[in-house]
Design a protein around this motif. Structure first.
Motif, PDB file in Angstrom:
ATOM      1  N   PHE A  17      35.646  31.002  43.556  1.00 45.96           N
ATOM      2  CA  PHE A  17      36.376  32.261  43.389  1.00 45.96           C
ATOM      3  C   PHE A  17      37.723  32.013  42.720  1.00 45.96           C
ATOM      4  CE2 PHE A  17      39.485  35.349  44.966  1.00 45.96           C
ATOM      5  CZ  PHE A  17      38.888  36.531  44.563  1.00 45.96           C
ATOM      6  N   SER A  18      38.405  30.939  43.155  1.00 53.79           N
ATOM      7  CA  SER A  18      39.720  30.612  42.583  1.00 53.79           C
ATOM      8  C   SER A  18      39.596  30.233  41.123  1.00 53.79           C
ATOM      9  CB  SER A  18      40.363  29.454  43.374  1.00 53.79           C
ATOM     10  OG  SER A  18      40.583  29.835  44.712  1.00 53.79           O
ATOM     11  N   SER A  22      41.342  32.211  37.781  1.00 50.79           N
ATOM     12  CA  SER A  22      42.515  31.481  37.312  1.00 50.79           C
ATOM     13  C   SER A  22      43.175  32.153  36.115  1.00 50.79           C
ATOM     14  CB  SER A  22      42.144  30.036  36.968  1.00 50.79           C
ATOM     15  OG  SER A  22      41.205  30.006  35.912  1.00 50.79           O
ATOM     16  N   TRP A  23      42.401  33.012  35.380  1.00 50.82           N
ATOM     17  CA  TRP A  23      42.990  33.712  34.239  1.00 50.82           C
ATOM     18  C   TRP A  23      44.179  34.572  34.669  1.00 50.82           C
ATOM     19  CZ3 TRP A  23      43.285  39.012  34.196  1.00 50.82           C
ATOM     20  CH2 TRP A  23      42.494  39.699  35.122  1.00 50.82           C
ATOM     21  N   LYS A  24      44.159  35.004  35.928  1.00 50.89           N
ATOM     22  CA  LYS A  24      45.258  35.825  36.424  1.00 50.89           C
ATOM     23  C   LYS A  24      46.572  35.039  36.437  1.00 50.89           C
ATOM     24  CE  LYS A  24      42.314  38.712  39.378  1.00 50.89           C
ATOM     25  NZ  LYS A  24      42.034  39.171  40.754  1.00 50.89           N
ATOM     26  N   ALA A  28      49.834  36.213  34.433  1.00 52.05           N
ATOM     27  CA  ALA A  28      51.081  36.421  35.174  1.00 52.05           C
ATOM     28  C   ALA A  28      52.191  35.515  34.643  1.00 52.05           C
ATOM     29  CB  ALA A  28      50.850  36.160  36.665  1.00 52.05           C
ATOM     30  N   GLY A  29      51.850  34.284  34.288  1.00 49.24           N
ATOM     31  CA  GLY A  29      52.843  33.365  33.728  1.00 49.24           C
ATOM     32  C   GLY A  29      53.371  33.844  32.390  1.00 49.24           C
ATOM     33  N   LEU A  93      47.396  26.208  34.185  1.00 44.87           N
ATOM     34  CA  LEU A  93      46.857  24.853  34.231  1.00 44.87           C
ATOM     35  C   LEU A  93      47.112  24.196  35.583  1.00 44.87           C
ATOM     36  CD1 LEU A  93      47.588  23.133  30.785  1.00 44.87           C
ATOM     37  CD2 LEU A  93      45.384  23.622  31.827  1.00 44.87           C
ATOM     38  N   TYR A  94      48.268  24.477  36.164  1.00 49.14           N
ATOM     39  CA  TYR A  94      48.551  23.923  37.490  1.00 49.14           C
ATOM     40  C   TYR A  94      47.481  24.366  38.481  1.00 49.14           C
ATOM     41  CZ  TYR A  94      50.627  23.408  42.106  1.00 49.14           C
ATOM     42  OH  TYR A  94      50.837  23.115  43.437  1.00 49.14           O
TER      43      TYR A  94
END
Length: 291
Positions: A17-18, A22-24, A28-29, A93-94
């Motif tokens: 799910f994470s 991850s595109w979020k 957000a960044g 990426l983190y």
């Protein structure tokens, strides 16, 4: 199905799910970077003049005032292109690397070590977009105002010096990005936990603002001499590529071996970082919740 198998299945589901969401973190960044740049660019340019020329804040402000409003936002496009990309990578990426590494490392490996490695790797990848930072330095430097017409012109003129010229000053960027990323992501959670419990969305926003601002101010101050060397290295065009230690030695002697002269501009720097990283962290968390 036994409890151990159920727990493992839940962990795998959360991981998938994470990864799928991850595109979020990238979105957000990017949003956080854009909001920050538009609000803090004039402050950053004043600090840049202090770093490059060792000026007092009043002298740097007088320079900018004499150049006029049109010149004040000269060099805006490179940081917009760079920061929206690098902050998207920093947060996105983190998240991706943390999840990937946590899946790959042996059981019992401290998650703090894994996430620190993910932060350093993310910071190193950000350095690939350093040419935007390089061109921003050239456009903000007073001595290059006549030489370069705009961002595109600066990129074109650097081409004749080869690809390496776009990455002049890479060493201080790597020395800054990796460790500062690891400290930012490693300390963000613990600092927020020390704050009073948020009972409303507005209080959550204030906590994120304070947490990001405090970390930004502390880290930017700690790495300020590295940025001073970076600015000097990137303000040069053509000629010998001088190493980090050599340029640091030159600046150290030019400023009379006085630590306070080396940190000229640091007051404006931590004030700018307090505001800048507060905006970044608060905007990131807000957009992430909205998504």
């Amino acid at each position: 199905m036994g409890p151990d198998v159920q727990e493992e299945a839940q962990v795998l589901t959360r991981t998938r799910f994470s990864h799928g969401n991850s595109w979020k973190h990238y979105t957000a960044g990017c949003s956080a970077a854009l909001a920050n740049i538009l609000l803090t660019f004039p402050v950053n340019k004043t600090m840049f003049r202090q770093q490059l020329q060792g000026l007092r804040v009043t002298s740097a402000l007088c320079q900018l005032r004499s150049e006029g409003l049109r010149q004040l936002y000269r060099g805006l496009l490179p940081p917009v292109l760079q920061k929206t990309t690098t902050l998207a990578l920093m947060f996105g990426l983190y998240e991706d690397l943390s999840l990937t590494l946590l899946d790959a490392v042996p059981d019992g490996t401290p998650s703090v070590a894994v996430r620190s490695l993910a932060a350093v790797l993310a910071g190193s990848v950000e350095a690939a977009f350093m040419p935007f930072e390089r061109v921003q330095v050239l456009l903000q430097d007073r001595k290059h105002c006549v030489r370069f017409y705009n961002t595109l012109d600066a990129f074109k003129q650097l081409r004749k010096y080869g690809l390496k010229e776009y990455y002049r000053g890479l060493t201080p960027v790597l020395l800054r990005n990796g460790p500062s990323n690891a400290l930012f992501f490693g300390l963000r959670g613990p600092i927020k936990e020390c704050l009073p419990t948020a009972s409303s969305p507005g209080r959550h926003l204030l906590n994120d603002l304070f947490c990001g601002g405090l970390l930004g101010a502390l880290l930017s101050t700690a790495f300020y001499p590295v940025n001073v060397v970076k600015v000097r290295m990137q303000s040069e065009i053509g000629g010998e590529f001088r190493g980090f230690s050599h340029v640091f030695s030159l600046i150290w002697h030019e400023r009379q071996r006085n630590v306070s002269y080396l940190f000229r501009g640091v007051h404006l720097n931590y004030q700018r970082s307090l505001l800048s990283w507060g905006i970044i962290n608060a905007t990131f968390e807000l957009v992430l919740k909205l998504l």
